[in-house]
Design a protein around this motif. Structure first.
Motif, PDB file in Angstrom:
ATOM      1  N   PHE A   7       1.055  -1.289   0.251  1.00 50.17           N
ATOM      2  CA  PHE A   7       0.217  -0.056  -0.101  1.00 50.17           C
ATOM      3  C   PHE A   7       1.147   1.354  -0.020  1.00 50.17           C
ATOM      4  O   PHE A   7       1.464   1.401   0.304  1.00 50.17           O
ATOM      5  N   THR A   8       0.162   2.476  -0.346  1.00 47.05           N
ATOM      6  CA  THR A   8       0.810   3.521  -0.221  1.00 47.05           C
ATOM      7  C   THR A   8       0.177   4.455   0.831  1.00 47.05           C
ATOM      8  O   THR A   8      -1.012   4.965   0.700  1.00 47.05           O
ATOM      9  N   ALA A   9       0.872   5.297   1.612  1.00 49.35           N
ATOM     10  CA  ALA A   9       0.683   6.010   2.286  1.00 49.35           C
ATOM     11  C   ALA A   9       0.916   7.787   2.395  1.00 49.35           C
ATOM     12  O   ALA A   9       2.489   7.902   1.947  1.00 49.35           O
ATOM     13  N   VAL A  10       0.455   8.912   2.042  1.00 47.79           N
ATOM     14  CA  VAL A  10       0.965   9.425   2.208  1.00 47.79           C
ATOM     15  C   VAL A  10       0.929  10.600   4.114  1.00 47.79           C
ATOM     16  O   VAL A  10       0.009  10.930   4.250  1.00 47.79           O
ATOM     17  N   MET A  11       1.934  10.996   4.491  1.00 46.51           N
ATOM     18  CA  MET A  11       2.246  11.959   5.661  1.00 46.51           C
ATOM     19  C   MET A  11       2.894  13.063   5.513  1.00 46.51           C
ATOM     20  O   MET A  11       4.333  13.019   4.643  1.00 46.51           O
ATOM     21  N   ALA A  12       2.267  14.289   6.306  1.00 45.33           N
ATOM     22  CA  ALA A  12       3.048  15.473   6.405  1.00 45.33           C
ATOM     23  C   ALA A  12       3.650  15.760   6.658  1.00 45.33           C
ATOM     24  O   ALA A  12       2.532  15.838   8.325  1.00 45.33           O
ATOM     25  N   THR A  13       5.118  16.318   7.303  1.00 45.83           N
ATOM     26  CA  THR A  13       5.124  16.181   8.960  1.00 45.83           C
ATOM     27  C   THR A  13       6.261  16.732   8.126  1.00 45.83           C
ATOM     28  O   THR A  13       7.220  16.820   7.687  1.00 45.83           O
ATOM     29  N   HIS A  14       7.572  17.782   9.909  1.00 45.75           N
ATOM     30  CA  HIS A  14       8.080  18.194  10.090  1.00 45.75           C
ATOM     31  C   HIS A  14       8.884  17.321  10.720  1.00 45.75           C
ATOM     32  O   HIS A  14      10.343  17.981  11.548  1.00 45.75           O
ATOM     33  N   ASP A  15       8.283  16.119  11.701  1.00 46.29           N
ATOM     34  CA  ASP A  15       8.750  15.590  12.111  1.00 46.29           C
ATOM     35  C   ASP A  15      10.039  14.757  11.569  1.00 46.29           C
ATOM     36  O   ASP A  15       9.936  13.266  10.619  1.00 46.29           O
ATOM     37  N   THR A  16      11.347  14.993  12.078  1.00 47.34           N
ATOM     38  CA  THR A  16      12.255  13.864  11.415  1.00 47.34           C
ATOM     39  C   THR A  16      12.217  13.101  11.848  1.00 47.34           C
ATOM     40  O   THR A  16      13.075  11.655  10.873  1.00 47.34           O
ATOM     41  N   VAL A  17      12.126  12.263  13.060  1.00 45.71           N
ATOM     42  CA  VAL A  17      11.991  11.099  13.810  1.00 45.71           C
ATOM     43  C   VAL A  17      10.943  10.609  12.923  1.00 45.71           C
ATOM     44  O   VAL A  17      11.278   9.270  12.603  1.00 45.71           O
ATOM     45  N   ALA A  18       9.646  10.458  12.789  1.00 45.15           N
ATOM     46  CA  ALA A  18       8.593  10.217  11.901  1.00 45.15           C
ATOM     47  C   ALA A  18       8.781  10.150  10.069  1.00 45.15           C
ATOM     48  O   ALA A  18       8.486   8.906   9.727  1.00 45.15           O
ATOM     49  N   ALA A  19       9.072  11.565   9.582  1.00 47.27           N
ATOM     50  CA  ALA A  19       9.187  11.001   8.230  1.00 47.27           C
ATOM     51  C   ALA A  19      10.391   9.910   8.456  1.00 47.27           C
ATOM     52  O   ALA A  19      10.294   9.598   7.214  1.00 47.27           O
ATOM     53  N   SER A  20      11.539   9.555   8.855  1.00 50.01           N
ATOM     54  CA  SER A  20      12.772   8.842   8.529  1.00 50.01           C
ATOM     55  C   SER A  20      12.137   7.134   8.394  1.00 50.01           C
ATOM     56  O   SER A  20      12.799   5.752   7.944  1.00 50.01           O
ATOM     57  N   CYS A  21      10.928   7.126   9.261  1.00 53.48           N
ATOM     58  CA  CYS A  21      10.157   5.340   9.554  1.00 53.48           C
ATOM     59  C   CYS A  21       9.670   5.055   8.085  1.00 53.48           C
ATOM     60  O   CYS A  21       9.544   4.092   8.058  1.00 53.48           O
ATOM     61  N   ALA A  22       9.449   6.327   6.716  1.00 54.74           N
ATOM     62  CA  ALA A  22       9.123   6.446   5.843  1.00 54.74           C
ATOM     63  C   ALA A  22      10.285   5.497   4.498  1.00 54.74           C
ATOM     64  O   ALA A  22      11.616   5.041   4.529  1.00 54.74           O
TER      65      ALA A  22
END
Length: 56
Positions: A7-22
């Motif tokens: 699947f594909t999920a789209v997330m908008a964030t400025h959280d570097t830790v959350a973004a690094s999970c992608a």
């Protein structure tokens, strides 16, 4: 075609830790993709955000 169960999920964030999970991080400026990271880490995402700030 995606493999079964993918699947594909789209997330908008400025959280570097959350973004690094992608698997992939896109950096946007005014809705335009200006940079991309494959296999991001929190440090790489932070570096990408700093580069965007320097360009302003």
């Amino acid at each position: 075609m995606f493999p079964s169960g993918a699947f594909t999920a789209v997330m908008a964030t400025h959280d570097t830790v959350a973004a690094s999970c992608a698997d992939r991080v896109l950096f946007l400026v005014d809705g335009t993709v200006v940079s991309e990271l494959m296999e991001p880490t929190a440090d790489l995402v932070l570096g990408g955000l700093k580069k965007l700030e320097q360009g302003r």
